[in-house]
Design a protein around this motif. Sequence first.
Motif, PDB file in Angstrom:
ATOM      1  N   ASN A   1      -6.180   2.529   1.414  1.00  0.00           N
ATOM      2  CA  ASN A   1      -5.070   1.457   1.625  1.00  0.00           C
ATOM      3  C   ASN A   1      -4.059   1.597   2.395  1.00  0.00           C
ATOM      4  O   ASN A   1      -3.605   0.888   3.268  1.00  0.00           O
ATOM      5  CB  ASN A   1      -4.755   1.097  -0.011  1.00  0.00           C
ATOM      6  CG  ASN A   1      -5.746   0.281  -0.796  1.00  0.00           C
ATOM      7  OD1 ASN A   1      -6.643  -0.196  -0.284  1.00  0.00           O
ATOM      8  ND2 ASN A   1      -5.437   0.358  -1.931  1.00  0.00           N
ATOM      9  N   ALA A   2      -3.461   2.928   2.529  1.00  0.00           N
ATOM     10  CA  ALA A   2      -2.286   3.336   3.293  1.00  0.00           C
ATOM     11  C   ALA A   2      -2.999   3.396   4.708  1.00  0.00           C
ATOM     12  O   ALA A   2      -2.211   2.966   5.606  1.00  0.00           O
ATOM     13  CB  ALA A   2      -1.710   4.711   2.687  1.00  0.00           C
TER      14      ALA A   2
ATOM     15  N   LEU B  72      -6.562   8.842  -5.767  1.00  0.00           N
ATOM     16  CA  LEU B  72      -5.914   9.345  -4.606  1.00  0.00           C
ATOM     17  C   LEU B  72      -6.401   8.848  -3.277  1.00  0.00           C
ATOM     18  O   LEU B  72      -5.913   8.363  -2.220  1.00  0.00           O
ATOM     19  CB  LEU B  72      -5.696  10.880  -4.630  1.00  0.00           C
ATOM     20  CG  LEU B  72      -4.608  11.540  -5.669  1.00  0.00           C
ATOM     21  CD1 LEU B  72      -4.971  13.072  -5.659  1.00  0.00           C
ATOM     22  CD2 LEU B  72      -3.529  11.438  -5.138  1.00  0.00           C
TER      23      LEU B  72
ATOM     24  N   ALA C 256       0.855  -1.245   0.032  1.00  0.00           N
ATOM     25  CA  ALA C 256       0.049   0.075  -0.031  1.00  0.00           C
ATOM     26  C   ALA C 256       1.040   1.227  -0.028  1.00  0.00           C
ATOM     27  O   ALA C 256       0.539   2.294  -0.598  1.00  0.00           O
ATOM     28  CB  ALA C 256      -0.966   0.031   1.290  1.00  0.00           C
ATOM     29  N   LEU C 257       1.876   1.186   0.656  1.00  0.00           N
ATOM     30  CA  LEU C 257       2.798   2.502   0.674  1.00  0.00           C
ATOM     31  C   LEU C 257       3.427   2.836  -0.446  1.00  0.00           C
ATOM     32  O   LEU C 257       3.554   3.636  -1.256  1.00  0.00           O
ATOM     33  CB  LEU C 257       3.828   2.114   1.774  1.00  0.00           C
ATOM     34  CG  LEU C 257       4.818   3.395   2.050  1.00  0.00           C
ATOM     35  CD1 LEU C 257       4.242   4.659   2.474  1.00  0.00           C
ATOM     36  CD2 LEU C 257       5.917   2.921   3.134  1.00  0.00           C
TER      37      LEU C 257
ATOM     38  N   ALA D 138      -5.592   5.374  -2.792  1.00  0.00           N
ATOM     39  CA  ALA D 138      -4.276   5.184  -2.304  1.00  0.00           C
ATOM     40  C   ALA D 138      -4.417   5.461  -0.801  1.00  0.00           C
ATOM     41  O   ALA D 138      -3.608   4.823   0.141  1.00  0.00           O
ATOM     42  CB  ALA D 138      -3.247   5.915  -3.091  1.00  0.00           C
ATOM     43  N   LEU D 139      -4.895   6.367  -0.356  1.00  0.00           N
ATOM     44  CA  LEU D 139      -5.281   6.755   0.985  1.00  0.00           C
ATOM     45  C   LEU D 139      -5.784   5.818   1.916  1.00  0.00           C
ATOM     46  O   LEU D 139      -5.429   5.626   3.012  1.00  0.00           O
ATOM     47  CB  LEU D 139      -5.896   8.191   1.175  1.00  0.00           C
ATOM     48  CG  LEU D 139      -5.810   8.829   2.654  1.00  0.00           C
ATOM     49  CD1 LEU D 139      -4.487   8.939   3.181  1.00  0.00           C
ATOM     50  CD2 LEU D 139      -6.779  10.058   2.453  1.00  0.00           C
TER      51      LEU D 139
ATOM     52  N   GLU E  81       2.417   1.764  -3.503  1.00  0.00           N
ATOM     53  CA  GLU E  81       1.363   1.972  -4.435  1.00  0.00           C
ATOM     54  C   GLU E  81       0.870   3.475  -4.111  1.00  0.00           C
ATOM     55  O   GLU E  81       0.632   4.418  -5.240  1.00  0.00           O
ATOM     56  CB  GLU E  81       0.210   1.137  -4.168  1.00  0.00           C
ATOM     57  CG  GLU E  81       0.427  -0.050  -4.876  1.00  0.00           C
ATOM     58  CD  GLU E  81      -0.892  -1.068  -4.559  1.00  0.00           C
ATOM     59  OE1 GLU E  81      -1.865  -0.718  -4.013  1.00  0.00           O
ATOM     60  OE2 GLU E  81      -0.718  -2.369  -5.129  1.00  0.00           O
ATOM     61  N   ALA E  82       1.021   3.993  -2.950  1.00  0.00           N
ATOM     62  CA  ALA E  82       0.581   5.439  -2.633  1.00  0.00           C
ATOM     63  C   ALA E  82       1.666   6.327  -3.006  1.00  0.00           C
ATOM     64  O   ALA E  82       1.476   7.399  -3.766  1.00  0.00           O
ATOM     65  CB  ALA E  82       0.616   5.530  -0.937  1.00  0.00           C
ATOM     66  N   HIS E  83       2.937   5.737  -3.129  1.00  0.00           N
ATOM     67  CA  HIS E  83       4.131   6.741  -3.486  1.00  0.00           C
ATOM     68  C   HIS E  83       3.985   6.682  -5.071  1.00  0.00           C
ATOM     69  O   HIS E  83       4.177   7.849  -5.809  1.00  0.00           O
ATOM     70  CB  HIS E  83       5.366   6.096  -3.276  1.00  0.00           C
ATOM     71  CG  HIS E  83       5.785   6.221  -1.758  1.00  0.00           C
ATOM     72  ND1 HIS E  83       6.359   7.660  -1.548  1.00  0.00           N
ATOM     73  CD2 HIS E  83       6.233   5.652  -0.905  1.00  0.00           C
ATOM     74  CE1 HIS E  83       6.515   7.428  -0.204  1.00  0.00           C
ATOM     75  NE2 HIS E  83       6.685   6.501   0.276  1.00  0.00           N
TER      76      HIS E  83
ATOM     77  N   VAL F 166       1.343   6.682  -7.050  1.00  0.00           N
ATOM     78  CA  VAL F 166      -0.048   7.648  -7.248  1.00  0.00           C
ATOM     79  C   VAL F 166       0.519   9.048  -6.762  1.00  0.00           C
ATOM     80  O   VAL F 166       0.093   9.858  -7.642  1.00  0.00           O
ATOM     81  CB  VAL F 166      -1.327   7.028  -6.314  1.00  0.00           C
ATOM     82  CG1 VAL F 166      -2.351   8.361  -6.498  1.00  0.00           C
ATOM     83  CG2 VAL F 166      -1.764   5.938  -6.804  1.00  0.00           C
ATOM     84  N   LEU F 167       1.215   9.116  -5.749  1.00  0.00           N
ATOM     85  CA  LEU F 167       1.520  10.591  -5.441  1.00  0.00           C
ATOM     86  C   LEU F 167       2.719  11.289  -6.370  1.00  0.00           C
ATOM     87  O   LEU F 167       2.559  12.549  -6.809  1.00  0.00           O
ATOM     88  CB  LEU F 167       1.994  10.700  -4.021  1.00  0.00           C
ATOM     89  CG  LEU F 167       0.834  10.512  -2.884  1.00  0.00           C
ATOM     90  CD1 LEU F 167       1.737  10.361  -1.498  1.00  0.00           C
ATOM     91  CD2 LEU F 167      -0.043  11.446  -2.887  1.00  0.00           C
TER      92      LEU F 167
END
Length: 88
Positions: free
Chosen positions: A72-73, A66, A48-49, A69-70, A51-53, A55-56
């Motif tokens: 899941n994070a 967004l 998740a981290l 991603a948030l 994937e968030a990176h 997306v960001l």
Amino acid sequence: MDKHEDMRLLPWVSDVGKPCYLVGDPEGVVATFADRAEERQLAAAHKALSEAHSVLGEPAAGALALRLALKNAAAGLRDVLRIVESRG
């Protein structure tokens, strides 16, 4: 030894959302199952981290990407904090 030191917070909740604890053999079947569940939760949090990176880092990412991603994070962080709490 304090009563709470003998209890392990497990990485899941009851069917009504209450915390579950292990009292007893820290090397037993339930403890081993909990260890594996925590390993899966940590792996999911790492994913998740990552994937968030991604997306960001994408300027064209939309609101839905967004939010996902948030979400899941945040779930990964919740699980990791529960593991940290469990381990003291």
